[in-house]
Design a protein around this motif. Structure first.
Motif, PDB file in Angstrom:
ATOM      1  N   MET A   1       0.843  -1.182   0.000  1.00 16.59           N
ATOM      2  CA  MET A   1       0.000   0.000   0.000  1.00 16.59           C
ATOM      3  C   MET A   1       0.883   1.239   0.000  1.00 16.59           C
ATOM      4  O   MET A   1       1.927   1.278   0.628  1.00 16.59           O
ATOM      5  CB  MET A   1      -0.922  -0.014   1.220  1.00 16.59           C
ATOM      6  N   ILE A   2       0.422   2.255  -0.674  1.00 19.20           N
ATOM      7  CA  ILE A   2       1.171   3.510  -0.781  1.00 19.20           C
ATOM      8  C   ILE A   2       0.974   4.345   0.479  1.00 19.20           C
ATOM      9  O   ILE A   2      -0.129   4.416   1.029  1.00 19.20           O
ATOM     10  CB  ILE A   2       0.713   4.280  -2.036  1.00 19.20           C
ATOM     11  N   ASP A   3       2.059   4.977   0.944  1.00 23.84           N
ATOM     12  CA  ASP A   3       2.009   5.842   2.117  1.00 23.84           C
ATOM     13  C   ASP A   3       1.947   7.300   1.720  1.00 23.84           C
ATOM     14  O   ASP A   3       2.651   7.739   0.803  1.00 23.84           O
ATOM     15  CB  ASP A   3       3.261   5.657   2.983  1.00 23.84           C
ATOM     16  N   ALA A   4       1.114   8.054   2.426  1.00 22.01           N
ATOM     17  CA  ALA A   4       1.126   9.513   2.377  1.00 22.01           C
ATOM     18  C   ALA A   4       1.669   9.948   3.731  1.00 22.01           C
ATOM     19  O   ALA A   4       1.251   9.425   4.773  1.00 22.01           O
ATOM     20  CB  ALA A   4      -0.268  10.065   2.153  1.00 22.01           C
ATOM     21  N   VAL A   5       2.618  10.869   3.728  1.00 24.05           N
ATOM     22  CA  VAL A   5       3.284  11.284   4.960  1.00 24.05           C
ATOM     23  C   VAL A   5       2.813  12.681   5.346  1.00 24.05           C
ATOM     24  O   VAL A   5       2.900  13.618   4.545  1.00 24.05           O
ATOM     25  CB  VAL A   5       4.820  11.257   4.793  1.00 24.05           C
ATOM     26  N   LEU A   6       2.329  12.801   6.561  1.00 24.94           N
ATOM     27  CA  LEU A   6       1.840  14.065   7.087  1.00 24.94           C
ATOM     28  C   LEU A   6       3.019  14.949   7.496  1.00 24.94           C
ATOM     29  O   LEU A   6       4.038  14.451   7.979  1.00 24.94           O
ATOM     30  CB  LEU A   6       0.986  13.761   8.315  1.00 24.94           C
ATOM     31  N   LYS A   7       2.878  16.248   7.311  1.00 33.52           N
ATOM     32  CA  LYS A   7       3.909  17.178   7.771  1.00 33.52           C
ATOM     33  C   LYS A   7       3.953  17.167   9.292  1.00 33.52           C
ATOM     34  O   LYS A   7       2.922  16.992   9.958  1.00 33.52           O
ATOM     35  CB  LYS A   7       3.608  18.600   7.298  1.00 33.52           C
ATOM     36  N   LYS A   8       5.139  17.366   9.828  1.00 37.51           N
ATOM     37  CA  LYS A   8       5.303  17.417  11.274  1.00 37.51           C
ATOM     38  C   LYS A   8       4.458  18.568  11.823  1.00 37.51           C
ATOM     39  O   LYS A   8       4.441  19.658  11.273  1.00 37.51           O
ATOM     40  CB  LYS A   8       6.774  17.632  11.629  1.00 37.51           C
ATOM     41  N   GLY A   9       3.723  18.281  12.906  1.00 38.69           N
ATOM     42  CA  GLY A   9       2.878  19.287  13.529  1.00 38.69           C
ATOM     43  C   GLY A   9       1.450  19.328  13.002  1.00 38.69           C
ATOM     44  O   GLY A   9       0.633  20.116  13.467  1.00 38.69           O
ATOM     45  N   LYS A  10       1.123  18.480  12.040  1.00 38.53           N
ATOM     46  CA  LYS A  10      -0.217  18.460  11.451  1.00 38.53           C
ATOM     47  C   LYS A  10      -1.044  17.262  11.921  1.00 38.53           C
ATOM     48  O   LYS A  10      -2.056  16.928  11.324  1.00 38.53           O
ATOM     49  CB  LYS A  10      -0.120  18.439   9.923  1.00 38.53           C
ATOM     50  N   GLU A  11      -0.663  16.647  13.015  1.00 39.07           N
ATOM     51  CA  GLU A  11      -1.298  15.422  13.493  1.00 39.07           C
ATOM     52  C   GLU A  11      -2.592  15.631  14.267  1.00 39.07           C
ATOM     53  O   GLU A  11      -3.428  14.731  14.334  1.00 39.07           O
ATOM     54  CB  GLU A  11      -0.337  14.635  14.406  1.00 39.07           C
ATOM     55  N   LYS A  12      -2.787  16.807  14.848  1.00 34.06           N
ATOM     56  CA  LYS A  12      -3.884  17.025  15.796  1.00 34.06           C
ATOM     57  C   LYS A  12      -5.255  16.666  15.213  1.00 34.06           C
ATOM     58  O   LYS A  12      -6.033  15.940  15.841  1.00 34.06           O
ATOM     59  CB  LYS A  12      -3.880  18.473  16.277  1.00 34.06           C
ATOM     60  N   ALA A  13      -5.577  17.155  14.040  1.00 36.23           N
ATOM     61  CA  ALA A  13      -6.901  16.895  13.453  1.00 36.23           C
ATOM     62  C   ALA A  13      -7.105  15.397  13.214  1.00 36.23           C
ATOM     63  O   ALA A  13      -8.185  14.867  13.462  1.00 36.23           O
ATOM     64  CB  ALA A  13      -7.076  17.670  12.159  1.00 36.23           C
ATOM     65  N   VAL A  14      -6.062  14.721  12.749  1.00 41.17           N
ATOM     66  CA  VAL A  14      -6.168  13.276  12.487  1.00 41.17           C
ATOM     67  C   VAL A  14      -6.368  12.527  13.802  1.00 41.17           C
ATOM     68  O   VAL A  14      -7.201  11.618  13.879  1.00 41.17           O
ATOM     69  CB  VAL A  14      -4.928  12.746  11.730  1.00 41.17           C
TER      70      VAL A  14
END
Length: 113
Positions: free
Chosen positions: A1-14
Protein backbone atom coordinates in the motif's frame (compact mmCIF):
# COMPACT_ATOMS: atom_id res chain seq x y z
CA UNK A 1 0.00 0.00 0.00
CA UNK A 2 1.17 3.51 -0.78
CA UNK A 3 2.01 5.84 2.12
CA UNK A 4 1.13 9.51 2.38
CA UNK A 5 3.28 11.28 4.96
CA UNK A 6 1.84 14.07 7.09
CA UNK A 7 3.91 17.18 7.77
CA UNK A 8 5.30 17.42 11.27
CA UNK A 9 2.88 19.29 13.53
CA UNK A 10 -0.22 18.46 11.45
CA UNK A 11 -1.30 15.42 13.49
CA UNK A 12 -3.88 17.02 15.80
CA UNK A 13 -6.90 16.90 13.45
CA UNK A 14 -6.17 13.28 12.49
CA UNK A 15 -5.80 12.26 16.13
CA UNK A 16 -9.22 13.84 16.78
CA UNK A 17 -10.57 11.77 13.86
CA UNK A 18 -11.30 14.66 11.54
CA UNK A 19 -12.05 12.96 8.21
CA UNK A 20 -10.19 15.42 5.97
CA UNK A 21 -6.48 16.00 5.41
CA UNK A 22 -5.78 19.08 3.33
CA UNK A 23 -3.12 18.98 0.64
CA UNK A 24 -0.99 21.53 2.52
CA UNK A 25 -0.69 19.09 5.45
CA UNK A 26 0.84 16.33 3.30
CA UNK A 27 4.65 16.31 3.21
CA UNK A 28 4.96 13.70 0.46
CA UNK A 29 3.39 10.64 -1.09
CA UNK A 30 5.58 7.56 -1.48
CA UNK A 31 4.55 6.25 -4.88
CA UNK A 32 1.97 7.30 -7.43
CA UNK A 33 -1.54 6.46 -6.27
CA UNK A 34 -4.43 7.05 -8.64
CA UNK A 35 -7.15 9.39 -7.50
CA UNK A 36 -9.57 7.32 -5.45
CA UNK A 37 -6.95 4.81 -4.28
CA UNK A 38 -6.83 4.00 -0.58
CA UNK A 39 -3.51 5.06 0.95
CA UNK A 40 -1.95 4.65 4.37
CA UNK A 41 -1.40 7.95 6.22
CA UNK A 42 1.61 8.16 8.52
CA UNK A 43 3.02 10.88 10.69
CA UNK A 44 6.41 12.41 9.87
CA UNK A 45 8.12 9.63 11.86
CA UNK A 46 6.41 6.84 9.91
CA UNK A 47 3.80 5.89 12.54
CA UNK A 48 0.42 4.80 11.14
CA UNK A 49 -2.41 7.30 11.56
CA UNK A 50 -5.26 6.27 9.24
CA UNK A 51 -6.36 4.92 5.87
CA UNK A 52 -8.07 7.20 3.39
CA UNK A 53 -9.03 7.94 -0.20
CA UNK A 54 -6.35 9.91 -2.06
CA UNK A 55 -7.07 12.76 -4.48
CA UNK A 56 -4.33 14.99 -5.89
CA UNK A 57 -6.90 17.16 -7.70
CA UNK A 58 -8.57 18.42 -4.52
CA UNK A 59 -7.56 20.68 -1.66
CA UNK A 60 -8.76 17.77 0.50
CA UNK A 61 -5.99 15.36 -0.44
CA UNK A 62 -7.18 12.55 1.85
CA UNK A 63 -10.65 11.62 3.01
CA UNK A 64 -10.03 9.38 5.98
CA UNK A 65 -11.96 6.15 6.43
CA UNK A 66 -10.37 4.07 9.17
CA UNK A 67 -8.05 4.82 12.09
CA UNK A 68 -7.31 1.22 13.13
CA UNK A 69 -4.29 -0.16 11.28
CA UNK A 70 -5.39 -3.76 11.90
CA UNK A 71 -8.65 -3.24 9.99
CA UNK A 72 -8.53 -3.94 6.26
CA UNK A 73 -10.57 -1.46 4.22
CA UNK A 74 -12.17 -3.63 1.54
CA UNK A 75 -15.60 -4.50 0.15
CA UNK A 76 -16.66 -6.20 3.39
CA UNK A 77 -15.62 -3.10 5.37
CA UNK A 78 -17.87 -0.91 3.17
CA UNK A 79 -20.78 -3.36 3.37
CA UNK A 80 -20.56 -3.43 7.18
CA UNK A 81 -20.44 0.38 7.41
CA UNK A 82 -23.48 0.78 5.15
CA UNK A 83 -25.40 -1.95 7.04
CA UNK A 84 -24.64 -0.25 10.37
CA UNK A 85 -25.77 3.13 9.00
CA UNK A 86 -29.04 1.68 7.71
CA UNK A 87 -29.66 -0.21 10.97
CA UNK A 88 -29.05 2.96 12.96
CA UNK A 89 -31.74 4.71 10.95
CA UNK A 90 -34.29 1.89 10.89
CA UNK A 91 -36.76 3.84 13.04
CA UNK A 92 -36.62 6.73 10.59
CA UNK A 93 -36.85 4.53 7.52
CA UNK A 94 -39.89 2.64 8.88
CA UNK A 95 -42.12 5.66 9.46
CA UNK A 96 -42.90 9.08 8.16
CA UNK A 97 -39.97 11.30 7.36
CA UNK A 98 -40.56 15.06 7.48
CA UNK A 99 -39.02 16.50 4.34
CA UNK A 100 -40.32 20.05 4.69
CA UNK A 101 -41.48 21.87 7.77
CA UNK A 102 -42.23 25.57 7.98
CA UNK A 103 -41.88 27.17 11.39
CA UNK A 104 -45.22 28.99 11.21
CA UNK A 105 -47.15 26.34 9.32
CA UNK A 106 -49.18 23.53 10.80
CA UNK A 107 -48.92 21.55 7.59
CA UNK A 108 -46.01 19.28 6.80
CA UNK A 109 -44.99 17.44 3.72
CA UNK A 110 -44.00 13.89 4.55
CA UNK A 111 -42.63 10.90 2.76
CA UNK A 112 -43.76 7.44 3.82
CA UNK A 113 -41.01 4.77 3.95
Amino acid sequence: MIDAVLKKGKEKAVLHRHPWVFSGAVERVKGKPANGDIVRLTDAGGKFMAYGFYNDQSRVALRLLEWDEAVEVNELWFREKVAAAVAGRSDILAGEIPILAASSSASRTTCRG
